[in-house]
Design an enzyme around this catalytic site. Structure first.
Site, PDB file in Angstrom:
ATOM      1  N   LYS A 138       0.925  -1.275  -0.258  1.00  0.00           N
ATOM      2  CA  LYS A 138       0.211  -0.112   0.306  1.00  0.00           C
ATOM      3  C   LYS A 138       0.639   1.236  -0.171  1.00  0.00           C
ATOM      4  O   LYS A 138       2.051   1.220   0.300  1.00  0.00           O
ATOM      5  CB  LYS A 138      -0.732  -0.116   1.105  1.00  0.00           C
ATOM      6  CG  LYS A 138      -1.786  -1.236   1.288  1.00  0.00           C
ATOM      7  CD  LYS A 138      -2.605  -1.092   3.143  1.00  0.00           C
ATOM      8  CE  LYS A 138      -3.768  -1.692   2.948  1.00  0.00           C
ATOM      9  NZ  LYS A 138      -4.668  -1.574   4.379  1.00  0.00           N
ATOM     10  N   HIS A 141       0.378   5.585   4.057  1.00  0.00           N
ATOM     11  CA  HIS A 141      -1.384   6.204   4.381  1.00  0.00           C
ATOM     12  C   HIS A 141      -0.720   7.108   5.509  1.00  0.00           C
ATOM     13  O   HIS A 141       0.355   7.268   6.491  1.00  0.00           O
ATOM     14  CB  HIS A 141      -2.116   5.872   4.682  1.00  0.00           C
ATOM     15  CG  HIS A 141      -3.215   5.904   5.402  1.00  0.00           C
ATOM     16  ND1 HIS A 141      -3.922   7.217   6.602  1.00  0.00           N
ATOM     17  CD2 HIS A 141      -4.331   5.988   4.326  1.00  0.00           C
ATOM     18  CE1 HIS A 141      -4.964   7.139   6.018  1.00  0.00           C
ATOM     19  NE2 HIS A 141      -5.419   6.668   5.518  1.00  0.00           N
ATOM     20  N   HIS A 144       0.158   7.534   9.223  1.00  0.00           N
ATOM     21  CA  HIS A 144       1.228   6.850   9.794  1.00  0.00           C
ATOM     22  C   HIS A 144       2.248   7.720  10.463  1.00  0.00           C
ATOM     23  O   HIS A 144       3.023   7.057  10.568  1.00  0.00           O
ATOM     24  CB  HIS A 144       2.428   5.429   8.941  1.00  0.00           C
ATOM     25  CG  HIS A 144       1.194   4.247   9.135  1.00  0.00           C
ATOM     26  ND1 HIS A 144       1.239   3.054   9.663  1.00  0.00           N
ATOM     27  CD2 HIS A 144       0.454   3.757   7.876  1.00  0.00           C
ATOM     28  CE1 HIS A 144       0.395   2.349   9.758  1.00  0.00           C
ATOM     29  NE2 HIS A 144      -0.126   2.557   7.957  1.00  0.00           N
TER      30      HIS A 144
END
Length: 578
Positions: A138, A141, A144
């Site tokens: 991924k 984001h 994080h």
């Protein structure tokens, strides 16, 4: 440098109370600077002396306070001793204050504060900090960001205070979601797209497979089967999984470089997957692992045997759960790195998980679990960019740089810069970090771009601006030698306030280390910046006599050094021009 003055006061208290001066060192604190100018520089609470047994507990507190104050002698260091309400105040000789503080700042600017005897008990040993820990396959984001910058602060602080630090990024690279992604890629994926735009394509596949699995039983079964193939280490499944992992780590390293963050060790759940069986075997041997009616394997954490509290380690289909891999990871790290303390940095939703993890380690006889800590944090609300609700951290970094670059171009005070993009990036990241660190970590907070990027007020932009102004002042006067033999020009109110505030630096570092909270250091540096701005405005160097100019430059140089060192601990790269 406060240690010299604390020691002077402690020596007097030791003579009066008949105890070692070391007993009193941690009880003596610097008085915070306030708008209401205080005559005192240091203070000691008589209640703390009572609790320590330094003073007999009988009699009236105020009478004891006055009696102790009366027994203190004035000397070349302490000019005045005053009894307050249960507190003894000490006013230091201003010339000695300036001389000693600036002497150490000149001789060891990087050691100022961090080498204080107040912090000596924190030196040595090995700390392992696990932080950031995004999921592979991924894009990074924005959620994080908090774990990344908080963990980086803790690691920086521990290292600055003399500990060996191991920075670990424990990637989410195992679990049922990779069964879904693997099955989804086999059905919807494209190796060509994976080469040209890797993380975007994986994200598309993940969204599509999750959507279709809701109504497609065969897809859910295929996902479960793919994960079982991973756990059995089948080549085809593992090859695809490794490809996902390598692509992701390379992308993350690029973003970490922008943030000024590095790791000593990239690990992940997958690395410890093969170790979970030995964990389960040990739990079984100790009689701690129980099988429920549903076929799951659990550890009873109730302490009473009634299963009112338990942790599930294995699903009914025999696949391991996240916590079993965390137990294996903790045991492996202790053996491999021999840490004295281990700190996990995650959001507060995982508080229960870590309580269970530490509990399992303790019932397994690992007493070092008492030195494992979970630093929890709240959520960021309303973080968005011009494209709407943000998903990826890179969007936030681009937005911060773009907005800061625009603000700098509009500002009348901004200078022509050789690398305006790099400066805007560094200042923008500083702004994000300070916004995040201003309050208690456990608190949720609302993100506001306008507040984040303000040049005035308690912002990262203001910190950087103050540092850049001090650098500019020192560059313009680079010919001056900062020997600062004559400190007599530094007894005015503005200079003394700065010197008094510098006295508190080691105490703030101690509080930050004890609580693992960055807000104490942020508040300290903000106050230092406000005091420095006022002094810069009211204590001119240009046009002053040589002695006055040199003394003031010496003070401003010391302030710049402490400001820069504190910013670096927070994870901020100081800029010298803006």
């Amino acid at each position: 440098m406060a240690c010299f003055f604390r020691r002077s006061v402690a020596l007097q208290l030791a003579k009066v109370c008949g105890l070692s001066e070391d007993v009193f060192i941690p009880l003596i604190s610097a008085v915070p600077v306030s708008k209401k100018q205080s005559a005192a520089d240091l203070r000691v609470s008589v209640s703390s002396l009572l609790q320590n047994g330094a003073v007999a507990a009988d009699g009236d507190l105020q009478t004891k306070t006055q009696a102790l104050a009366d027994q203190m002698k004035r000397d070349a260091v302490v000019e005045e001793v005053v009894a307050g309400r249960g507190v003894i105040h000490f006013r230091l000789n201003k010339l000695t204050l300036a001389q000693k503080v600036l002497e150490q700042l000149r001789s060891d600017p990087d050691g100022f504060g961090v080498k204080s005897e107040l912090l000596r008990h924190l030196q040595g040993g090995r700390t392992l900090v696990e932080f950031s820990s995004p999921n592979i396959a991924k894009k990074f984001h924005a959620g994080h960001l908090r774990s990344t910058i908080i963990g980086n602060f803790i690691a920086n602080l521990k290292k600055a205070l003399g500990r060996e630090v191991i920075r670990v990024n424990y990637l989410g690279d195992w679990g049922m979601q990779f069964g879904l992604l693997g099955a989804g890629f086999e059905r919807f994926g494209s190796q060509e797209k994976l080469r040209t735009r890797p993380l975007e394509h994986l994200f598309e596949v993940y969204v599509q497979v999750n959507r279709e699995a809701e109504s497609d039983e065969s897809l859910r079964s295929a996902a479960a089967e793919f994960f079982r193939r991973l756990e059995r280490s089948e080549d085809q499944a593992l090859t695809l999984w490794r490809q996902f992992r390598e692509i992701t780590v390379e992308e993350y390293k690029r973003i970490y470089q922008r943030l000024g963050v590095h790791f000593d060790h990239y690990s992940g759940e997958a690395f410890h997957q093969h170790q979970t069986q030995s964990v389960l075997d040990e739990l079984m041997t100790r009689g701690l692992l129980k099988t429920t009616e549903k076929g799951t394997a659990v550890v009873d954490l109730s302490g009473t045997g009634d299963m009112s509290s338990y942790a599930t380690l294995v699903r009914s289909d025999g696949t391991s759960l996240y916590i079993s891999r965390d137990v294996a990871a903790a045991l492996d790290r202790k053996q491999r790195f021999g840490f004295d303390e281990m700190i996990y940095v995650t959001d507060k939703s995982q508080t229960d998980h870590f309580q269970k993890l530490f509990h399992i380690l303790r019932v397994m006889g690992r007493q070092w679990a008492d030195r494992c800590v979970h630093v929890a944090f709240g959520l960021v609300q309303g973080m968005s960019t011009r494209r709407g609700e943000v998903v990826f951290l890179e969007d936030v970094l681009e937005e911060a740089r773009s907005k800061m670059l625009n603000n700098m171009r509009l500002s009348s005070t901004s200078k022509e810069l050789e690398e305006p993009e790099q400066t805007a990036e560094r200042v923008g990241i500083s702004a994000l970090i300070i916004q995040d660190f201003k309050g208690p970590l456990m608190s949720d907070y609302k993100f506001d771009w306008d507040k984040v990027l303000q040049a005035q007020g308690d912002t990262g932009v203001f910190l950087q601006y103050t540092h850049a102004r001090l650098c500019s002042l020192l560059r313009r006067n680079a010919r001056e030698t900062l020997s600062c033999c004559d400190v007599s020009p530094l007894v005015d109110g503005r200079s003394v306030s700065l010197l008094q505030h510098l006295l508190r630096y080691d105490e703030v570092l101690l509080q930050s280390a004890n609580e693992l909270q960055p807000r104490h250091l942020v508040n300290y540096l903000m106050t230092l910046s406000h005091l420095a701005s006022s002094a810069h405005r009211e204590l001119p160097v240009k046009g002053s006599s040589a002695a006055v100019a040199q003394a003031r430059l010496c003070l401003f140089s010391g302030v710049r050094s402490v400001l820069a060192n504190g910013m670096r601990i927070l994870g901020i790269t100081p800029v010298e021009k803006m």
